[in-house]
Write a protein that holds these residues in place. Structure first.
Motif, PDB file in Angstrom:
ATOM      1  N   GLN A 189       0.824  -1.200   0.000  1.00 54.81           N
ATOM      2  CA  GLN A 189       0.000   0.000   0.000  1.00 54.81           C
ATOM      3  C   GLN A 189       0.865   1.260   0.000  1.00 54.81           C
ATOM      4  O   GLN A 189       1.915   1.302   0.637  1.00 54.81           O
ATOM      5  CB  GLN A 189      -0.915   0.014   1.228  1.00 54.81           C
ATOM      6  CG  GLN A 189      -1.883  -1.155   1.265  1.00 54.81           C
ATOM      7  CD  GLN A 189      -2.814  -1.157   0.070  1.00 54.81           C
ATOM      8  OE1 GLN A 189      -3.466  -0.160  -0.216  1.00 54.81           O
ATOM      9  NE2 GLN A 189      -2.865  -2.277  -0.637  1.00 54.81           N
ATOM     10  N   VAL A 190       0.393   2.288  -0.687  1.00 58.14           N
ATOM     11  CA  VAL A 190       1.101   3.563  -0.728  1.00 58.14           C
ATOM     12  C   VAL A 190       1.128   4.155   0.675  1.00 58.14           C
ATOM     13  O   VAL A 190       0.102   4.247   1.347  1.00 58.14           O
ATOM     14  CB  VAL A 190       0.434   4.541  -1.714  1.00 58.14           C
ATOM     15  CG1 VAL A 190       1.107   5.906  -1.667  1.00 58.14           C
ATOM     16  CG2 VAL A 190       0.452   3.973  -3.125  1.00 58.14           C
ATOM     17  N   ALA A 191       2.331   4.536   1.119  1.00 57.70           N
ATOM     18  CA  ALA A 191       2.499   5.094   2.457  1.00 57.70           C
ATOM     19  C   ALA A 191       2.927   6.558   2.415  1.00 57.70           C
ATOM     20  O   ALA A 191       2.978   7.213   3.448  1.00 57.70           O
ATOM     21  CB  ALA A 191       3.534   4.282   3.232  1.00 57.70           C
ATOM     22  N   GLY A 192       3.259   7.054   1.237  1.00 56.79           N
ATOM     23  CA  GLY A 192       3.692   8.441   1.115  1.00 56.79           C
ATOM     24  C   GLY A 192       4.741   8.598   0.045  1.00 56.79           C
ATOM     25  O   GLY A 192       4.795   7.826  -0.916  1.00 56.79           O
ATOM     26  N   SER A 208      15.153  13.052  -6.607  1.00 59.49           N
ATOM     27  CA  SER A 208      13.845  12.752  -7.189  1.00 59.49           C
ATOM     28  C   SER A 208      12.875  12.349  -6.076  1.00 59.49           C
ATOM     29  O   SER A 208      13.296  11.948  -5.002  1.00 59.49           O
ATOM     30  CB  SER A 208      13.953  11.599  -8.190  1.00 59.49           C
ATOM     31  OG  SER A 208      14.717  11.979  -9.302  1.00 59.49           O
ATOM     32  N   THR A 209      11.595  12.445  -6.367  1.00 62.89           N
ATOM     33  CA  THR A 209      10.573  12.044  -5.415  1.00 62.89           C
ATOM     34  C   THR A 209      10.083  10.642  -5.785  1.00 62.89           C
ATOM     35  O   THR A 209       9.604  10.416  -6.893  1.00 62.89           O
ATOM     36  CB  THR A 209       9.394  13.035  -5.420  1.00 62.89           C
ATOM     37  OG1 THR A 209       9.897  14.332  -5.089  1.00 62.89           O
ATOM     38  CG2 THR A 209       8.331  12.617  -4.412  1.00 62.89           C
ATOM     39  N   TRP A 210      10.230   9.724  -4.863  1.00 62.70           N
ATOM     40  CA  TRP A 210       9.834   8.334  -5.040  1.00 62.70           C
ATOM     41  C   TRP A 210       8.533   8.094  -4.278  1.00 62.70           C
ATOM     42  O   TRP A 210       8.329   8.667  -3.203  1.00 62.70           O
ATOM     43  CB  TRP A 210      10.900   7.411  -4.466  1.00 62.70           C
ATOM     44  CG  TRP A 210      12.226   7.442  -5.161  1.00 62.70           C
ATOM     45  CD1 TRP A 210      13.114   8.485  -5.185  1.00 62.70           C
ATOM     46  CD2 TRP A 210      12.819   6.388  -5.905  1.00 62.70           C
ATOM     47  NE1 TRP A 210      14.224   8.137  -5.903  1.00 62.70           N
ATOM     48  CE2 TRP A 210      14.079   6.846  -6.356  1.00 62.70           C
ATOM     49  CE3 TRP A 210      12.420   5.095  -6.232  1.00 62.70           C
ATOM     50  CZ2 TRP A 210      14.929   6.064  -7.118  1.00 62.70           C
ATOM     51  CZ3 TRP A 210      13.275   4.308  -6.989  1.00 62.70           C
ATOM     52  CH2 TRP A 210      14.500   4.795  -7.428  1.00 62.70           C
ATOM     53  N   GLU A 211       7.684   7.231  -4.800  1.00 66.22           N
ATOM     54  CA  GLU A 211       6.504   6.784  -4.063  1.00 66.22           C
ATOM     55  C   GLU A 211       6.969   5.710  -3.081  1.00 66.22           C
ATOM     56  O   GLU A 211       7.694   4.796  -3.463  1.00 66.22           O
ATOM     57  CB  GLU A 211       5.475   6.200  -5.025  1.00 66.22           C
ATOM     58  CG  GLU A 211       4.211   5.728  -4.333  1.00 66.22           C
ATOM     59  CD  GLU A 211       3.223   5.164  -5.326  1.00 66.22           C
ATOM     60  OE1 GLU A 211       2.311   5.917  -5.719  1.00 66.22           O
ATOM     61  OE2 GLU A 211       3.397   3.986  -5.712  1.00 66.22           O
ATOM     62  N   LEU A 212       6.562   5.826  -1.848  1.00 73.89           N
ATOM     63  CA  LEU A 212       6.942   4.872  -0.803  1.00 73.89           C
ATOM     64  C   LEU A 212       5.749   3.980  -0.505  1.00 73.89           C
ATOM     65  O   LEU A 212       4.627   4.458  -0.323  1.00 73.89           O
ATOM     66  CB  LEU A 212       7.370   5.622   0.462  1.00 73.89           C
ATOM     67  CG  LEU A 212       7.796   4.786   1.658  1.00 73.89           C
ATOM     68  CD1 LEU A 212       9.032   3.949   1.326  1.00 73.89           C
ATOM     69  CD2 LEU A 212       8.079   5.694   2.856  1.00 73.89           C
ATOM     70  N   LEU A 256      12.260  -0.494  -6.203  1.00 74.77           N
ATOM     71  CA  LEU A 256      13.208  -1.039  -5.237  1.00 74.77           C
ATOM     72  C   LEU A 256      12.388  -1.641  -4.108  1.00 74.77           C
ATOM     73  O   LEU A 256      11.479  -0.982  -3.595  1.00 74.77           O
ATOM     74  CB  LEU A 256      14.113   0.058  -4.669  1.00 74.77           C
ATOM     75  CG  LEU A 256      14.863   0.948  -5.660  1.00 74.77           C
ATOM     76  CD1 LEU A 256      15.676   2.007  -4.907  1.00 74.77           C
ATOM     77  CD2 LEU A 256      15.743   0.124  -6.568  1.00 74.77           C
ATOM     78  N   SER A 257      12.690  -2.861  -3.693  1.00 67.54           N
ATOM     79  CA  SER A 257      11.925  -3.509  -2.616  1.00 67.54           C
ATOM     80  C   SER A 257      12.838  -4.306  -1.709  1.00 67.54           C
ATOM     81  O   SER A 257      13.801  -4.912  -2.172  1.00 67.54           O
ATOM     82  CB  SER A 257      10.875  -4.470  -3.200  1.00 67.54           C
ATOM     83  OG  SER A 257       9.907  -3.775  -3.923  1.00 67.54           O
ATOM     84  N   ASP A 309      16.944  -0.886   5.842  1.00 70.65           N
ATOM     85  CA  ASP A 309      16.656   0.439   6.373  1.00 70.65           C
ATOM     86  C   ASP A 309      16.473   1.402   5.197  1.00 70.65           C
ATOM     87  O   ASP A 309      17.164   1.285   4.180  1.00 70.65           O
ATOM     88  CB  ASP A 309      17.833   0.876   7.259  1.00 70.65           C
ATOM     89  CG  ASP A 309      17.558   2.184   7.946  1.00 70.65           C
ATOM     90  OD1 ASP A 309      16.860   2.171   8.970  1.00 70.65           O
ATOM     91  OD2 ASP A 309      18.044   3.225   7.442  1.00 70.65           O
ATOM     92  N   LEU A 310      15.572   2.362   5.329  1.00 63.20           N
ATOM     93  CA  LEU A 310      15.322   3.298   4.235  1.00 63.20           C
ATOM     94  C   LEU A 310      16.563   4.102   3.855  1.00 63.20           C
ATOM     95  O   LEU A 310      16.715   4.492   2.695  1.00 63.20           O
ATOM     96  CB  LEU A 310      14.150   4.214   4.565  1.00 63.20           C
ATOM     97  CG  LEU A 310      12.776   3.556   4.529  1.00 63.20           C
ATOM     98  CD1 LEU A 310      11.692   4.553   4.933  1.00 63.20           C
ATOM     99  CD2 LEU A 310      12.474   2.964   3.158  1.00 63.20           C
TER     100      LEU A 310
END
Length: 90
Positions: A32-35, A42-46, A67-68, A72-73
């Motif tokens: 699920q999209v978390a932010g 760049s802006t990545w979907e998390l 990327l999965s 750690d982020l």
């Protein structure tokens, strides 16, 4: 394809020039999209999965990258920066 982080975690990398919502869902294990997360300029979907795995998705210059992993982020950020740099060189 993927990478072992300095913390010995694995981050998978999937890339396509034909990305679509179904492919992204498959590659991110329906997480699920978390932010959003900024990485590599760049802006990545998390996305977060129920199993504790994170995914970062970038759609840029006609390419979709996912990327999965359970790393750690901050370790995701290192790989994300390299991906953005490489996409900029194409």
């Amino acid at each position: 394809m993927g990478y072992v982080t300095p913390g010995s975690d694995f981050i998978s990398l999937a890339q396509t020039d034909a990305g679509n919502p179904t492919w992204i869902a498959q590659m991110s294990d329906n997480a699920q999209v978390a932010g959003e997360r900024a990485a590599g300029g760049s802006t990545w979907e998390l996305r977060d999965s129920e199993e504790g795995e994170a995914s970062m998705i970038l759609e840029q210059d006609g390419m979709t990258v996912v990327l999965s992993g359970e790393a750690d982020l901050a370790e995701f950020d290192v790989l994300a920066e390299a991906v953005v740099r490489e996409l900029g060189n194409k």
